[in-house]
Design a protein around this motif. Structure first.
Motif, PDB file in Angstrom:
ATOM      1  N   GLU A 194      -2.813   2.480   5.147  1.00 16.92           N
ATOM      2  CA  GLU A 194      -3.629   2.264   3.944  1.00 16.92           C
ATOM      3  C   GLU A 194      -4.742   3.296   3.842  1.00 16.92           C
ATOM      4  OE1 GLU A 194      -2.481  -0.128   5.919  1.00 16.92           O
ATOM      5  OE2 GLU A 194      -1.015  -0.815   4.421  1.00 16.92           O
ATOM      6  N   GLU A 195      -5.264   3.737   4.979  1.00 15.30           N
ATOM      7  CA  GLU A 195      -6.289   4.789   4.948  1.00 15.30           C
ATOM      8  C   GLU A 195      -5.696   6.111   4.490  1.00 15.30           C
ATOM      9  OE1 GLU A 195      -9.565   4.288   8.247  1.00 15.30           O
ATOM     10  OE2 GLU A 195      -7.618   3.756   9.106  1.00 15.30           O
ATOM     11  N   VAL A 196      -4.441   6.381   4.851  1.00 16.68           N
ATOM     12  CA  VAL A 196      -3.767   7.589   4.358  1.00 16.68           C
ATOM     13  C   VAL A 196      -3.622   7.506   2.840  1.00 16.68           C
ATOM     14  CG1 VAL A 196      -1.646   8.957   4.442  1.00 16.68           C
ATOM     15  CG2 VAL A 196      -2.530   7.910   6.535  1.00 16.68           C
ATOM     16  N   VAL A 197      -3.259   6.329   2.338  1.00 14.28           N
ATOM     17  CA  VAL A 197      -3.111   6.142   0.888  1.00 14.28           C
ATOM     18  C   VAL A 197      -4.439   6.405   0.184  1.00 14.28           C
ATOM     19  CG1 VAL A 197      -2.658   4.440  -0.915  1.00 14.28           C
ATOM     20  CG2 VAL A 197      -1.186   4.528   1.101  1.00 14.28           C
ATOM     21  N   GLN A 198      -5.531   5.916   0.752  1.00  8.64           N
ATOM     22  CA  GLN A 198      -6.838   6.101   0.134  1.00  8.64           C
ATOM     23  C   GLN A 198      -7.277   7.563   0.127  1.00  8.64           C
ATOM     24  OE1 GLN A 198      -9.292   3.436   2.396  1.00  8.64           O
ATOM     25  NE2 GLN A 198      -8.576   1.613   1.305  1.00  8.64           N
ATOM     26  N   GLY A 241       3.301  10.217  -6.506  1.00  8.02           N
ATOM     27  CA  GLY A 241       3.007   8.859  -6.054  1.00  8.02           C
ATOM     28  C   GLY A 241       3.102   7.840  -7.178  1.00  8.02           C
ATOM     29  N   ASN A 242       2.456   6.682  -6.952  1.00 10.92           N
ATOM     30  CA  ASN A 242       2.406   5.617  -7.958  1.00 10.92           C
ATOM     31  C   ASN A 242       0.981   5.085  -8.037  1.00 10.92           C
ATOM     32  OD1 ASN A 242       2.608   4.665  -5.334  1.00 10.92           O
ATOM     33  ND2 ASN A 242       3.752   2.819  -5.894  1.00 10.92           N
ATOM     34  N   PRO A 243       0.073   5.849  -8.676  1.00 14.57           N
ATOM     35  CA  PRO A 243      -1.358   5.522  -8.651  1.00 14.57           C
ATOM     36  C   PRO A 243      -1.717   4.223  -9.361  1.00 14.57           C
ATOM     37  CG  PRO A 243      -0.929   7.293 -10.206  1.00 14.57           C
ATOM     38  CD  PRO A 243       0.345   7.072  -9.452  1.00 14.57           C
ATOM     39  N   ASP A 244      -0.834   3.733 -10.249  1.00 15.62           N
ATOM     40  CA  ASP A 244      -1.156   2.526 -11.008  1.00 15.62           C
ATOM     41  C   ASP A 244      -0.782   1.245 -10.266  1.00 15.62           C
ATOM     42  OD1 ASP A 244      -2.069   4.119 -13.115  1.00 15.62           O
ATOM     43  OD2 ASP A 244      -0.052   4.289 -13.957  1.00 15.62           O
ATOM     44  N   SER A 245      -0.137   1.372  -9.116  1.00 18.81           N
ATOM     45  CA  SER A 245       0.258   0.194  -8.348  1.00 18.81           C
ATOM     46  C   SER A 245      -0.923  -0.312  -7.523  1.00 18.81           C
ATOM     47  CB  SER A 245       1.429   0.539  -7.423  1.00 18.81           C
ATOM     48  OG  SER A 245       2.545   0.985  -8.159  1.00 18.81           O
ATOM     49  N   GLU A 301       0.747  -1.312  -2.336  1.00 24.49           N
ATOM     50  CA  GLU A 301       2.083  -0.876  -2.753  1.00 24.49           C
ATOM     51  C   GLU A 301       2.141   0.614  -3.036  1.00 24.49           C
ATOM     52  OE1 GLU A 301       3.380  -3.179  -6.061  1.00 24.49           O
ATOM     53  OE2 GLU A 301       3.059  -5.122  -5.072  1.00 24.49           O
ATOM     54  N   ARG A 302       1.000   1.279  -2.989  1.00 22.70           N
ATOM     55  CA  ARG A 302       0.993   2.710  -3.295  1.00 22.70           C
ATOM     56  C   ARG A 302       1.608   3.524  -2.164  1.00 22.70           C
ATOM     57  NH1 ARG A 302      -5.123   3.405  -4.762  1.00 22.70           N
ATOM     58  NH2 ARG A 302      -4.655   5.577  -4.286  1.00 22.70           N
ATOM     59  N   LYS A 303       2.108   4.693  -2.522  1.00 18.84           N
ATOM     60  CA  LYS A 303       2.805   5.552  -1.556  1.00 18.84           C
ATOM     61  C   LYS A 303       1.810   6.407  -0.781  1.00 18.84           C
ATOM     62  CE  LYS A 303       6.851   5.918  -4.579  1.00 18.84           C
ATOM     63  NZ  LYS A 303       7.737   6.858  -5.326  1.00 18.84           N
ATOM     64  N   ALA A 304       2.043   6.527   0.510  1.00 20.68           N
ATOM     65  CA  ALA A 304       1.258   7.457   1.329  1.00 20.68           C
ATOM     66  C   ALA A 304       1.869   8.843   1.213  1.00 20.68           C
ATOM     67  CB  ALA A 304       1.252   7.001   2.784  1.00 20.68           C
ATOM     68  N   VAL A 305       1.056   9.837   0.903  1.00 15.68           N
ATOM     69  CA  VAL A 305       1.529  11.225   0.747  1.00 15.68           C
ATOM     70  C   VAL A 305       1.077  12.034   1.958  1.00 15.68           C
ATOM     71  CG1 VAL A 305       1.475  13.278  -0.705  1.00 15.68           C
ATOM     72  CG2 VAL A 305       1.351  11.007  -1.760  1.00 15.68           C
ATOM     73  N   CYS A 317      -3.049  14.548   5.859  1.00 14.22           N
ATOM     74  CA  CYS A 317      -3.298  13.832   4.602  1.00 14.22           C
ATOM     75  C   CYS A 317      -3.595  14.834   3.485  1.00 14.22           C
ATOM     76  CB  CYS A 317      -4.486  12.890   4.752  1.00 14.22           C
ATOM     77  SG  CYS A 317      -4.280  11.582   5.964  1.00 14.22           S
ATOM     78  N   CYS A 318      -3.623  14.335   2.256  1.00 18.63           N
ATOM     79  CA  CYS A 318      -3.884  15.200   1.098  1.00 18.63           C
ATOM     80  C   CYS A 318      -5.259  15.844   1.140  1.00 18.63           C
ATOM     81  CB  CYS A 318      -3.739  14.404  -0.197  1.00 18.63           C
ATOM     82  SG  CYS A 318      -2.070  13.843  -0.536  1.00 18.63           S
TER      83      CYS A 318
END
Length: 448
Positions: A49-53, A64-68, A72-76, A115-116
């Protein structure tokens, strides 16, 4: 690590014997690996979840899917292999394993997972120089009980370079989404417009991992000089410590100030065909000389060429890299009298140019020497609407280079023409003076 000094020199600085300093160094390294590194590097030091953030706007909106919801969002994640040079070994087996026929050096390869925003998730290795990035990735994901499958979930995104092309299938079999620059079709000299546009969407995100690779070599001299074979068993320990230090103290990469504008331009042009490329190829303009008259870029004929601001050029190219390259291309292509030669398509039939979008446009051509290969020259074509201003005044452009058909952003060859005619010649900027300085320096070198 930062200075890369030998143990003998450091022992003399601390006024102790070399053996005592070696013992102190070993104790300090072990303490860092046990008490410092695990809380700042590795799959256990952060959650998915920290990677997603840490996803930035551009990669998340593109892949990704920023509106989810957050869970449920994808980690990039971006992966890339780097290398550490070391001395030639007298052990022939190790010498064969550590010699890179690509770099022509003895080296070992760590693999980075980033991470990004540039935060390093994990570092694996060392891997043999003869092992490709794709093989390293395949060996990692083949372990079904491995940490990578424990950390990531199906649907998560990996942004890779072309060296991972043999890993795309295996990663997708495990449910991960993989994005990498496209490769040319067999017997083709250029990427198609669709391929070039998709590749630009990848490279506009993937540059982050290249920046992190550069920080290792820039900030730690020990990692950019030839590593001593006697200390090679500790090389990966030092690399992990360096990664933890970068995570702890280095400034993270933030969203580009133009990120939302970049995304609007990408969405607007991602499916747009390159009509100028079709026109040039269909009419074989590369072989037409009589239809294009060479003239200096500062002649009155180009006075109506629209002016660009620095911000408009960044939006046109979708980044600043092409602008930096444009200054250097300009310096190389200056004539001895200081003029920059452009070809104006004054004798191109009007009906051919109107095929683009029904307007009477200027057609400009330039020839750019490849910076990699002396035998290659790229033709650059730009269609200009002189009654408009800024980006809207250049609705069509095409270059003969590998990615020259793209309509999302532009290559450095196209930007060179726009940078000089639309910006530098009006500004009399320090940038154009630096470019001329590069040209004089190159001319002063008597290279045989």
């Amino acid at each position: 690590m930062r200075t890369g000094d030998s143990n003998a020199r450091l022992a003399s600085i601390f006024k102790t014997s070399e053996s005592t300093f070696q013992r102190m160094l070993n104790e300090g390294r072990e303490a860092l690996l046990v008490d410092y590194v695990p809380s700042r590097l590795g799959y256990d030091h952060m959650s998915r979840e920290e990677v997603v953030q840490r996803n930035l706007i551009i990669p998340e909106r593109l892949f990704g899917n920023p509106d989810s919801p957050i869970n449920e969002r994808k980690a990039v994640t971006m992966c890339d292999g780097t290398y550490i040079n070391h001395q030639k070994s007298s052990n022939y087996f190790f010498q064969r394993k550590s010699y890179s026929s690509h770099k022509y050096r003895n080296l070992l390869k760590p693999m980075l997972y980033v991470c990004c925003d540039g935060h390093i998730i994990e570092v694996s290795g060392p891997h043999a120089a003869t092992t490709s990035d794709a093989v390293i990735m395949n060996n990692t994901i083949d372990d079904e009980e491995g940490l990578i499958h424990w950390f990531y979930r199906p649907g998560d995104v990996f942004i890779l370079d072309r060296g991972f092309r043999d890993s795309k299938g295996p990663l997708e079999e495990y449910g991960y989404a993989v994005h990498m620059p496209e490769t040319k079709h067999p017997r083709k000299t250029q990427l198609t417009t669709d391929q070039a546009n998709k590749s630009r969407c990848v490279t506009i995100c993937r540059w982050v991992v290249e920046v992190i690779n550069g920080r290792f070599k820039r900030d730690f001299r020990l990692l950019r000089i030839d590593h001593s074979n006697r200390a090679l068993s500790y090389m990966m320990d030092y690399f992990r410590i360096a990664a933890a230090l970068l995570n702890d103290f280095h400034v993270l990469i933030d969203n580009n100030v133009h990120a939302n504008e970049f995304l609007n331009i990408i969405n607007e042009r991602i499916s747009q065909p390159n009509r100028l490329a079709d026109l040039v190829i269909r009419n074989n303009y590369n072989r037409r000389r009589a239809h294009f008259q060479p003239m200096a870029a500062n002649m009155p004929e180009f006075e109506q060429f629209p002016r660009f601001s620095e911000e408009q050029m960044i939006l046109f190219a979708l980044g600043s890299y092409q602008i930096k390259q444009a200054r250097k291309y300009y310096g190389e292509h200056l004539q001895p009298d200081g003029e920059f030669i452009i070809e104006l398509g004054g004798d191109v039939p009007v009906q051919e140019v109107r095929e683009l979008d029904g307007r009477d446009l200027w057609l400009i051509r330039d020839r750019m020497q490849s910076r990699h290969t002396r035998s290659k020259t790229y033709y650059v074509y730009i269609a200009v609407e002189p009654t408009l201003s800024g980006r809207e005044a250049v609705p069509h452009y095409y270059c003969h280079c590998n990615a020259g058909k793209r309509t999302v952003g532009c290559c450095a060859h196209v930007m060179t023409v726009i940078w000089y005619i639309g910006f530098a010649r009006h500004e009399h900027s320090s940038a154009s003076r630096r470019a001329r300085k590069y040209n004089r320096q190159a001319g002063a070198l008597n290279i045989v």
